[in-house]
Design a protein around this motif. Structure first.
Motif, PDB file in Angstrom:
ATOM      1  N   MET A   1      -0.256  -2.849 -30.020  1.00 49.10           N
ATOM      2  CA  MET A   1       1.217  -2.566 -29.773  1.00 49.10           C
ATOM      3  C   MET A   1       1.615  -1.329 -30.340  1.00 49.10           C
ATOM      4  SD  MET A   1       4.187  -5.254 -31.071  1.00 49.10           S
ATOM      5  CE  MET A   1       4.443  -4.687 -32.689  1.00 49.10           C
ATOM      6  N   THR A   2       2.519  -0.735 -29.768  1.00 47.20           N
ATOM      7  CA  THR A   2       3.144   0.704 -30.173  1.00 47.20           C
ATOM      8  C   THR A   2       3.891   0.424 -31.309  1.00 47.20           C
ATOM      9  OG1 THR A   2       2.751   1.614 -27.803  1.00 47.20           O
ATOM     10  CG2 THR A   2       4.264   2.910 -29.282  1.00 47.20           C
ATOM     11  N   PHE A   3       4.008   1.451 -32.109  1.00 43.46           N
ATOM     12  CA  PHE A   3       5.033   1.202 -33.455  1.00 43.46           C
ATOM     13  C   PHE A   3       6.459   1.633 -32.887  1.00 43.46           C
ATOM     14  CE2 PHE A   3       6.998   2.678 -37.029  1.00 43.46           C
ATOM     15  CZ  PHE A   3       6.769   1.749 -37.960  1.00 43.46           C
ATOM     16  N   ALA A   4       7.455   0.918 -33.385  1.00 42.40           N
ATOM     17  CA  ALA A   4       8.813   1.200 -33.108  1.00 42.40           C
ATOM     18  C   ALA A   4       9.222   2.269 -33.800  1.00 42.40           C
ATOM     19  CB  ALA A   4       9.687  -0.208 -32.991  1.00 42.40           C
ATOM     20  N   LEU A   5       9.460   3.211 -33.409  1.00 44.72           N
ATOM     21  CA  LEU A   5       9.819   4.641 -34.406  1.00 44.72           C
ATOM     22  C   LEU A   5      11.326   4.503 -34.538  1.00 44.72           C
ATOM     23  CD1 LEU A   5       7.703   7.425 -32.660  1.00 44.72           C
ATOM     24  CD2 LEU A   5       7.582   6.641 -34.906  1.00 44.72           C
ATOM     25  N   PRO A   6      11.758   4.958 -35.788  1.00 41.12           N
ATOM     26  CA  PRO A   6      13.272   4.920 -35.946  1.00 41.12           C
ATOM     27  C   PRO A   6      13.621   6.299 -35.470  1.00 41.12           C
ATOM     28  CG  PRO A   6      11.721   5.536 -37.883  1.00 41.12           C
ATOM     29  CD  PRO A   6      10.956   4.936 -36.966  1.00 41.12           C
ATOM     30  N   PRO A   7      15.043   6.590 -35.303  1.00 41.38           N
ATOM     31  CA  PRO A   7      15.305   7.963 -34.776  1.00 41.38           C
ATOM     32  C   PRO A   7      14.957   8.921 -35.887  1.00 41.38           C
ATOM     33  CG  PRO A   7      17.336   6.337 -34.793  1.00 41.38           C
ATOM     34  CD  PRO A   7      15.997   5.612 -35.578  1.00 41.38           C
ATOM     35  N   GLN A   8      14.791  10.087 -35.376  1.00 35.93           N
ATOM     36  CA  GLN A   8      14.474  11.374 -36.301  1.00 35.93           C
ATOM     37  C   GLN A   8      15.937  11.434 -37.205  1.00 35.93           C
ATOM     38  OE1 GLN A   8      11.189  12.630 -37.093  1.00 35.93           O
ATOM     39  NE2 GLN A   8      11.257  10.654 -36.144  1.00 35.93           N
TER      40      GLN A   8
ATOM     41  N   PRO B   1       8.507   7.662 -41.236  1.00 33.75           N
ATOM     42  CA  PRO B   1       8.719   8.082 -39.534  1.00 33.75           C
ATOM     43  C   PRO B   1       9.864   8.831 -39.273  1.00 33.75           C
ATOM     44  CG  PRO B   1       7.736   5.828 -40.036  1.00 33.75           C
ATOM     45  CD  PRO B   1       8.422   6.220 -41.415  1.00 33.75           C
ATOM     46  N   ASP B   2      11.102   8.699 -39.864  1.00 34.10           N
ATOM     47  CA  ASP B   2      11.995   9.436 -39.505  1.00 34.10           C
ATOM     48  C   ASP B   2      12.167  11.125 -39.692  1.00 34.10           C
ATOM     49  OD1 ASP B   2      12.515   8.825 -42.302  1.00 34.10           O
ATOM     50  OD2 ASP B   2      14.233   9.833 -42.124  1.00 34.10           O
TER      51      ASP B   2
ATOM     52  N   ILE C   1      -0.597  10.040 -46.568  1.00 32.99           N
ATOM     53  CA  ILE C   1      -0.648   8.759 -45.665  1.00 32.99           C
ATOM     54  C   ILE C   1      -1.573   7.940 -46.535  1.00 32.99           C
ATOM     55  CG2 ILE C   1      -1.596   7.469 -43.839  1.00 32.99           C
ATOM     56  CD1 ILE C   1      -1.179  10.184 -42.200  1.00 32.99           C
ATOM     57  N   ASP C   2      -0.994   6.584 -46.954  1.00 34.94           N
ATOM     58  CA  ASP C   2      -1.405   5.698 -47.709  1.00 34.94           C
ATOM     59  C   ASP C   2      -1.303   4.284 -47.182  1.00 34.94           C
ATOM     60  OD1 ASP C   2       1.020   4.829 -48.543  1.00 34.94           O
ATOM     61  OD2 ASP C   2       0.986   5.007 -50.433  1.00 34.94           O
ATOM     62  N   HIS C   3      -0.924   4.077 -46.060  1.00 37.64           N
ATOM     63  CA  HIS C   3      -0.669   2.870 -45.357  1.00 37.64           C
ATOM     64  C   HIS C   3      -1.041   2.677 -43.784  1.00 37.64           C
ATOM     65  CE1 HIS C   3       0.898  -1.119 -44.128  1.00 37.64           C
ATOM     66  NE2 HIS C   3       0.556  -1.506 -45.474  1.00 37.64           N
ATOM     67  N   ASN C   4      -1.640   1.753 -43.294  1.00 36.50           N
ATOM     68  CA  ASN C   4      -1.893   1.716 -42.034  1.00 36.50           C
ATOM     69  C   ASN C   4      -0.691   1.772 -40.966  1.00 36.50           C
ATOM     70  OD1 ASN C   4      -4.771   1.336 -41.228  1.00 36.50           O
ATOM     71  ND2 ASN C   4      -4.742  -0.098 -42.703  1.00 36.50           N
ATOM     72  N   GLN C   5       0.430   1.449 -41.662  1.00 35.03           N
ATOM     73  CA  GLN C   5       1.615   1.545 -40.837  1.00 35.03           C
ATOM     74  C   GLN C   5       2.115   2.879 -40.583  1.00 35.03           C
ATOM     75  OE1 GLN C   5       4.867  -1.000 -41.369  1.00 35.03           O
ATOM     76  NE2 GLN C   5       4.079  -2.817 -40.564  1.00 35.03           N
ATOM     77  N   THR C   6       1.867   3.725 -41.468  1.00 37.02           N
ATOM     78  CA  THR C   6       2.201   5.156 -41.511  1.00 37.02           C
ATOM     79  C   THR C   6       1.512   5.864 -40.550  1.00 37.02           C
ATOM     80  OG1 THR C   6       2.855   5.176 -43.927  1.00 37.02           O
ATOM     81  CG2 THR C   6       2.481   7.114 -42.655  1.00 37.02           C
ATOM     82  N   LEU C   7       0.266   5.459 -40.581  1.00 36.28           N
ATOM     83  CA  LEU C   7      -0.589   6.275 -39.326  1.00 36.28           C
ATOM     84  C   LEU C   7      -0.297   5.667 -38.036  1.00 36.28           C
ATOM     85  CD1 LEU C   7      -2.908   8.104 -38.554  1.00 36.28           C
ATOM     86  CD2 LEU C   7      -4.649   6.170 -39.236  1.00 36.28           C
ATOM     87  N   ASP C   8       0.011   4.411 -37.969  1.00 40.27           N
ATOM     88  CA  ASP C   8       0.495   3.761 -36.705  1.00 40.27           C
ATOM     89  C   ASP C   8       1.856   4.675 -36.009  1.00 40.27           C
ATOM     90  OD1 ASP C   8      -1.509   1.723 -36.657  1.00 40.27           O
ATOM     91  OD2 ASP C   8      -0.108   0.303 -37.496  1.00 40.27           O
TER      92      ASP C   8
ATOM     93  N   LEU D   1       2.591   7.638 -37.141  1.00 39.41           N
ATOM     94  CA  LEU D   1       2.391   8.914 -36.699  1.00 39.41           C
ATOM     95  C   LEU D   1       1.911   8.986 -35.262  1.00 39.41           C
ATOM     96  CD1 LEU D   1       2.428  11.879 -37.465  1.00 39.41           C
ATOM     97  CD2 LEU D   1       0.370  11.290 -38.725  1.00 39.41           C
ATOM     98  N   ASP D   2       0.900   7.884 -35.189  1.00 37.62           N
ATOM     99  CA  ASP D   2       0.305   8.283 -33.846  1.00 37.62           C
ATOM    100  C   ASP D   2       1.196   8.021 -32.593  1.00 37.62           C
ATOM    101  OD1 ASP D   2      -2.776   8.134 -32.789  1.00 37.62           O
ATOM    102  OD2 ASP D   2      -2.064   6.388 -31.669  1.00 37.62           O
ATOM    103  N   ALA D   3       2.275   6.767 -32.698  1.00 39.90           N
ATOM    104  CA  ALA D   3       3.159   6.681 -31.673  1.00 39.90           C
ATOM    105  C   ALA D   3       4.027   7.784 -31.425  1.00 39.90           C
ATOM    106  CB  ALA D   3       4.193   5.552 -32.151  1.00 39.90           C
ATOM    107  N   TYR D   4       4.554   8.701 -32.340  1.00 39.73           N
ATOM    108  CA  TYR D   4       5.209   9.991 -32.372  1.00 39.73           C
ATOM    109  C   TYR D   4       4.309  10.952 -31.746  1.00 39.73           C
ATOM    110  CZ  TYR D   4       7.732  14.012 -34.041  1.00 39.73           C
ATOM    111  OH  TYR D   4       8.330  15.221 -33.746  1.00 39.73           O
TER     112      TYR D   4
END
Length: 415
Positions: free
Chosen positions: A1-8, A126-127, A146-153, A155-158
Motif C-alpha cells: 500500500m502506498t504511504f499517504a503523504l502529508p502536504p509539504q 515527510p512534510d 532514517i530509523d523507522h520503516n514508515q519513514t522509508l515508506d 520517502l519512497d512514495a515521495y
C-alpha cells in the motif's frame, strides 16, 4: 500500500533569509559598550573560552585519529560554527532543525569552503521532503536520519511521485540506532530494525553513510571512570550492532557515536576504546554549562556563557534577592547540583526558585547585602547551555572574561 503523504510545508523564515534581527545594526549599537550598559537579562559569550573548548575537541580528534562532526544546535550561529569547524579540523556539522540547515548552508561557511557536510539530526518527517531536495543542491553532502520503516515508506512514495523510475538522484542517510538513551533510534537486534537496515542498503536511490548513536544518558556520569564506561558502552552498542547486521547479510561499515560527555571522555581514553568508530559527534562542548560540570569533565573555566541579570529588589529580612531574570532567561532545566543556575562569585547563594520573569535567590547572608544594591549586575552560569541560549534572539560576545562587548552573534530560530 502506498504511504499517504502529508502536504509539504515550508519554514516561514525562508522569505526573511533567517538573519533576524540584523547583525550589523546590533554590532553598530553594542560593540564597544560595557555589559553594565545593556538591558538585562542577556546572554554573554566569552569567545576565548569557546575557542579553547573547540581546540580541545580538535586535539581529541587528532589523538584518536577519528573524524569529528560538530553539532551546532547549542548556539545556532554562523560565528560559533566557524570556530568549531576550524578548531576541530572538520567540515561536517549536525543541525537540529531545517531552519538551521538553511541558515548554515546559505551562509559564508559553504562559500568559504569551511562547511561541506550537513546532517539533519532528527529523523525527518515527510512534510519536509521538499526542503531536503532544495538543500541537497546547495552543499556537497546533505544527510538525513532514517530509523523507522514508515519513514522509508514515506520517502519512497515521495520519491516515486517526483522521479518515477529514475533512481539517479541519490539521498544520503544514516541509520539512527538506540544505544540506551531511549530518545530516538531503531531498536538494536530486533526483526523490524533488521528489515529496515536491509531495505536501506538495497534501496537504489539511498546511499547509507553509516550507523549513528547518541549517548544522551552519559550526562549521568560524575567522574572520569564512569564517563569512559559510557563511552565504551556506546562504542560497543554501535560496533556490535554493525557486526550483527553483517552476520545477517547487511554491510554498513561506518559508525558515528557521541555526546559531549563521551566525546570528552575519548580525550582521556586509550585509542583502543574507539576501535571500529569512524566519527565522533558532540554539541554542548562549545559552550558548556553546570550539567557538564557535574560530569567532572568541565570546570568553571570551560563554561563560555553566562546570563547577566540585575538585582531588581532585595529582602534581607528573609535572606533573599530578586533578579530580573526568570524561566525565560535561564530555562527550567535542572542540573545535579540543584537550582536553576549559579551566581558567579556568589556560588553560596541559591537560585532555587524562578517564575516567568522572576529569579529568587535565597540563602543570602546578611553581610552580603552591602555589595548587592538594587541595579547591581551579576553573571549567572546556566544549567543547560542549549536551552538557555535558545531563550535569546542574539548573544553579546566578550573576550577573555572582559566587560567590553566585541561582537554580537545572531542565532537562527524556528523550524
Amino acid at each position: 500500500m502506498t504511504f499517504a503523504l502529508p502536504p509539504q510545508t515550508i519554514t516561514p523564515l525562508l522569505a526573511q533569509g533567517f538573519s533576524v534581527p540584523d547583525k550589523k545594526a546590533l554590532t553598530d549599537y553594542y560593540v564597544g559598550k560595557s555589559l553594565n550598559e545593556v538591558r538585562t537579562p542577556r546572554l554573554v559569550v566569552d569567545r576565548a573560552v569557546v575557542e579553547n573548548n573547540c581546540k580541545r575537541l580538535g586535539e581529541i580528534a587528532s589523538k584518536q585519529h577519528v573524524k569529528v562532526r560538530v553539532h551546532v544546535k547549542t548556539h545556532k550561529t554562523i560565528e560559533a560554527s566557524a570556530i568549531e569547524l576550524q578548531a576541530a579540523q572538520t567540515d561536517a556539522i549536525v543541525v537540529s532543525t531545517v531552519a538551521e540547515a538553511y541558515y548554515m548552508i546559505q551562509s559564508s561557511l559553504v562559500k568559504d569552503g569551511l562547511l561541506k557536510d550537513v546532517l539533519l539530526g532528527l529523523p525527518i518527517s515527510p512534510d519536509k521532503f521538499d526542503d531536503l531536495f532544495v538543500l541537497m543542491d546547495q552543499v556537497d553532502t546533505l544527510s538525513i536520519f532514517i530509523d523507522h520503516n514508515q519513514t522509508l515508506d514515506a520517502l519512497d512514495a515521495y520519491y516515486r511521485k517526483r522521479f518515477g523510475d529514475d533512481n539517479s538522484v541519490k539521498i544520503n542517510a544514516f541509520m539512527k540506532v538506540e544505544c540506551g538513551n531511549a530518545r530516538a533510534g531503531a531498536a538494536i537486534h530486533n526483526d523490524e530494525s533488521l528489515e529496515l537496515a536491509r531495505r536501506l542498503v538495497s534501496c537504489p536511490y539511498i546511499h547509507v553513510r553509516g550507523l549513528y548513536t547518541h549517548a544522551g544518558h552519559s550526562y549521568a556520569c560524575n567522574d572520569t571512570s564512569s564517563a569512559v564506561a559510557y563511552l565504551q558502552a556506546e562504542r560497543d552498542a554501535a560496533v556490535n550492532y554493525r557486526d550483527y547486521l553483517k552476520q545477517n547479510g547487511v554491510d554498513i561499515a561506518q559508525c558515528s557515536i557521541g555526546a559531549t560527555p563521551t566525546v570528552m571522555a575519548a580525550g582521556l581514553a586509550d585509542p583502543s576504546v574507539l576501535d571500529g568508530i569512524t566519527e565522533l559527534h558532540a554539541g554542548a562542548f562549545a559552550f558548556n554549562d553546570r550539567q557538564q560540570m557535574a560530569t567532572s569533565l568541565a570546570t568553571t573555566d570551560d563554561v563560555a556563557i553566562t546570563v547577566v541579570s540585575r538585582v531588581a529588589s532585595r529582602y534581607p529580612e528573609r535572606g533573599s534577592i530578586l533578579l530580573d531574570a526568570g524561566a525565560l532567561a535561564f530555562s527550567k532545566d535542572p542540573s545535579p547540583q540543584g537550582g536553576f543556575g549559579e551566581i558567579v562569585g556568589r556560588e553560596h547563594w541559591k537560585l532555587n526558585k524562578i517564575s516567568q520573569e522572576h529569579g529568587i535567590v535565597t540563602e543570602v547572608p546578611l553581610e552580603d547585602y552591602k555589595d548587592a544594591p538594587v541595579g547591581k549586575l551579576f553573571h549567572v552560569r546556566p544549567n543547560h547551555c542549549c536551552l538557555t541560549a535558545a531563550c535569546y534572539e542574539f548573544f553579546l560576545v566578550v573576550e577573555k572574561g572582559g566587560d567590553t562587548i566585541v561582537d554580537v552573534w545572531v542565532p537562527v530560530r524556528g523550524w
